[in-house]
Design a protein around this motif. Structure first.
Motif, PDB file in Angstrom:
ATOM      1  N   GLU A   1       0.832  -1.205   0.000  1.00 31.32           N
ATOM      2  CA  GLU A   1       0.000   0.000   0.000  1.00 31.32           C
ATOM      3  C   GLU A   1       0.868   1.256   0.000  1.00 31.32           C
ATOM      4  O   GLU A   1       0.547   2.249  -0.655  1.00 31.32           O
ATOM      5  CB  GLU A   1      -0.951   0.014   1.203  1.00 31.32           C
ATOM      6  CG  GLU A   1      -2.041  -1.034   1.150  1.00 31.32           C
ATOM      7  CD  GLU A   1      -1.573  -2.413   1.624  1.00 31.32           C
ATOM      8  OE1 GLU A   1      -0.509  -2.512   2.278  1.00 31.32           O
ATOM      9  OE2 GLU A   1      -2.259  -3.393   1.311  1.00 31.32           O
TER      10      GLU A   1
ATOM     11  N   LYS B   1       0.983   4.169  -2.893  1.00 30.95           N
ATOM     12  CA  LYS B   1       0.921   5.605  -2.608  1.00 30.95           C
ATOM     13  C   LYS B   1       2.108   6.326  -3.249  1.00 30.95           C
ATOM     14  O   LYS B   1       1.957   7.422  -3.796  1.00 30.95           O
ATOM     15  CB  LYS B   1       0.888   5.863  -1.108  1.00 30.95           C
ATOM     16  CG  LYS B   1       0.741   7.336  -0.759  1.00 30.95           C
ATOM     17  CD  LYS B   1       0.601   7.561   0.722  1.00 30.95           C
ATOM     18  CE  LYS B   1       0.403   9.006   1.113  1.00 30.95           C
ATOM     19  NZ  LYS B   1       0.864  10.045   0.252  1.00 30.95           N
TER      20      LYS B   1
ATOM     21  N   ASP C   1      -3.669  -6.651  -6.340  1.00 29.75           N
ATOM     22  CA  ASP C   1      -4.240  -6.373  -5.021  1.00 29.75           C
ATOM     23  C   ASP C   1      -5.316  -5.299  -5.105  1.00 29.75           C
ATOM     24  O   ASP C   1      -6.368  -5.406  -4.465  1.00 29.75           O
ATOM     25  CB  ASP C   1      -3.153  -5.944  -4.034  1.00 29.75           C
ATOM     26  CG  ASP C   1      -2.285  -7.088  -3.566  1.00 29.75           C
ATOM     27  OD1 ASP C   1      -2.559  -8.248  -3.934  1.00 29.75           O
ATOM     28  OD2 ASP C   1      -1.319  -6.822  -2.823  1.00 29.75           O
ATOM     29  N   GLU C   2      -5.057  -4.254  -5.893  1.00 29.45           N
ATOM     30  CA  GLU C   2      -6.039  -3.177  -6.051  1.00 29.45           C
ATOM     31  C   GLU C   2      -7.314  -3.718  -6.689  1.00 29.45           C
ATOM     32  O   GLU C   2      -8.420  -3.380  -6.266  1.00 29.45           O
ATOM     33  CB  GLU C   2      -5.467  -2.042  -6.907  1.00 29.45           C
ATOM     34  CG  GLU C   2      -4.344  -1.275  -6.246  1.00 29.45           C
ATOM     35  CD  GLU C   2      -4.805  -0.322  -5.169  1.00 29.45           C
ATOM     36  OE1 GLU C   2      -5.961   0.151  -5.225  1.00 29.45           O
ATOM     37  OE2 GLU C   2      -4.005  -0.055  -4.261  1.00 29.45           O
TER      38      GLU C   2
END
Length: 87
Positions: free
Chosen positions: A25, A29, A59-60
């Motif tokens: 994550e 970002k 994953d997204e």
């Protein structure tokens, strides 16, 4: 300046710039914030940035709203092994 991220066998990612462990994550970002980075396998030194970015996309897609239409995914898979791969 390109930041170096090391990936260890225990699947942990280490940001050598900040001397801290980060998550996928955090890397997502960094991409959104236009931070240039390279992910290296800590043991071999191989550049694994491509596979890590692919993992972030997976994953997204799995945890959020699906942004990639099935038709696009089919086209993408179809490009592997043909002349478009060279581009």
């Amino acid at each position: 300046m390109t930041r170096t991220i090391k990936k260890y066998a225990n699947r942990r990612l280490y940001n050598t710039d900040s001397s801290s462990y980060i998550t996928l994550e955090d890397l997502a970002k960094m991409v959104r914030d236009d931070v240039d980075f390279q992910v290296l396998d800590a043991k071999s030194g191989d550049d694994i940035t491509h596979s890590i970015l692919t993992q972030i996309i997976m994953d997204e897609e799995a945890h959020g709203e699906q942004m990639l239409p099935v038709s696009f995914l089919r086209q993408l898979i179809g490009m592997y092994g043909n002349s478009m791969q060279n581009l």
